[in-house]
Design a protein around this motif. Sequence first.
Motif, short mmCIF file in Angstrom:
data_model
loop_
_atom_site.label_atom_id
_atom_site.label_comp_id
_atom_site.label_asym_id
_atom_site.label_seq_id
_atom_site.Cartn_x
_atom_site.Cartn_y
_atom_site.Cartn_z
N GLY A 19 0.82 -1.21 0.00
CA GLY A 19 0.00 0.00 0.00
C GLY A 19 0.85 1.25 0.00
N ALA A 20 1.87 1.27 0.84
CA ALA A 20 2.75 2.45 0.90
C ALA A 20 3.53 2.62 -0.42
N MET A 21 3.96 1.50 -1.00
CA MET A 21 4.69 1.58 -2.27
C MET A 21 3.80 2.12 -3.38
N LEU A 22 2.58 1.64 -3.46
CA LEU A 22 1.67 2.11 -4.50
C LEU A 22 1.30 3.57 -4.30
N ALA A 23 1.16 4.00 -3.03
CA ALA A 23 0.88 5.42 -2.76
C ALA A 23 2.05 6.29 -3.20
N VAL A 49 -5.18 -3.82 -3.24
CA VAL A 49 -4.28 -4.08 -2.11
C VAL A 49 -4.97 -3.68 -0.80
N THR A 50 -5.66 -2.55 -0.80
CA THR A 50 -6.39 -2.12 0.40
C THR A 50 -7.48 -3.13 0.76
N GLU A 51 -8.20 -3.61 -0.26
CA GLU A 51 -9.25 -4.60 -0.01
C GLU A 51 -8.67 -5.91 0.55
N VAL A 52 -7.56 -6.34 -0.03
CA VAL A 52 -6.90 -7.57 0.46
C VAL A 52 -6.40 -7.36 1.88
#
Length: 156
Positions: A19-23, A49-52
């Motif tokens: 999540g941090a990488m995608l942000a 990713v957030t849903e998972v």
Amino acid sequence: MYELSREVVDFQRAVRPLGAMLAALDAGSSKYGVDEEQQRYLRDVADHVTEVDERIESFRIALRDILTVNATLVAQRQNEEMKTLSEASNAQNEEVKKISAWAAILFAPTLIGTVYGMNFDLMPELHRTWGYPFALVLMGAVSVTLYLVFRARHWI
């Protein structure tokens, strides 16, 4: 259950940093001129990713609750077994009380009889006519007294 819990924690450790990488990628996309289609794709992946991550958290909570319920059931079963053992021990204690009371009742006349059966010639009651009946009455009185005491205490 413990193995599943371990797997969920490992999976959570693997997903959380994504999540941090995608942000960070989304924040840097305007700086590096990433086209709109790629940005939309990265946001979609970030949503997944957030849903998972949320599902993993719910699995972890569900497994924790299952483990808590299991521990409670085990403790309850152990409490029931301890209660059964305590009841058996209490019943055994009552039987020991009864046996001990009867042993004490039988011990008193045995003690008196053995003293009079020692064949001493210098005992005061031996040459009296009331000596033998006195010993019998003493044995009976001690036995009846012990019986009444134990009966009053509900040992018999």
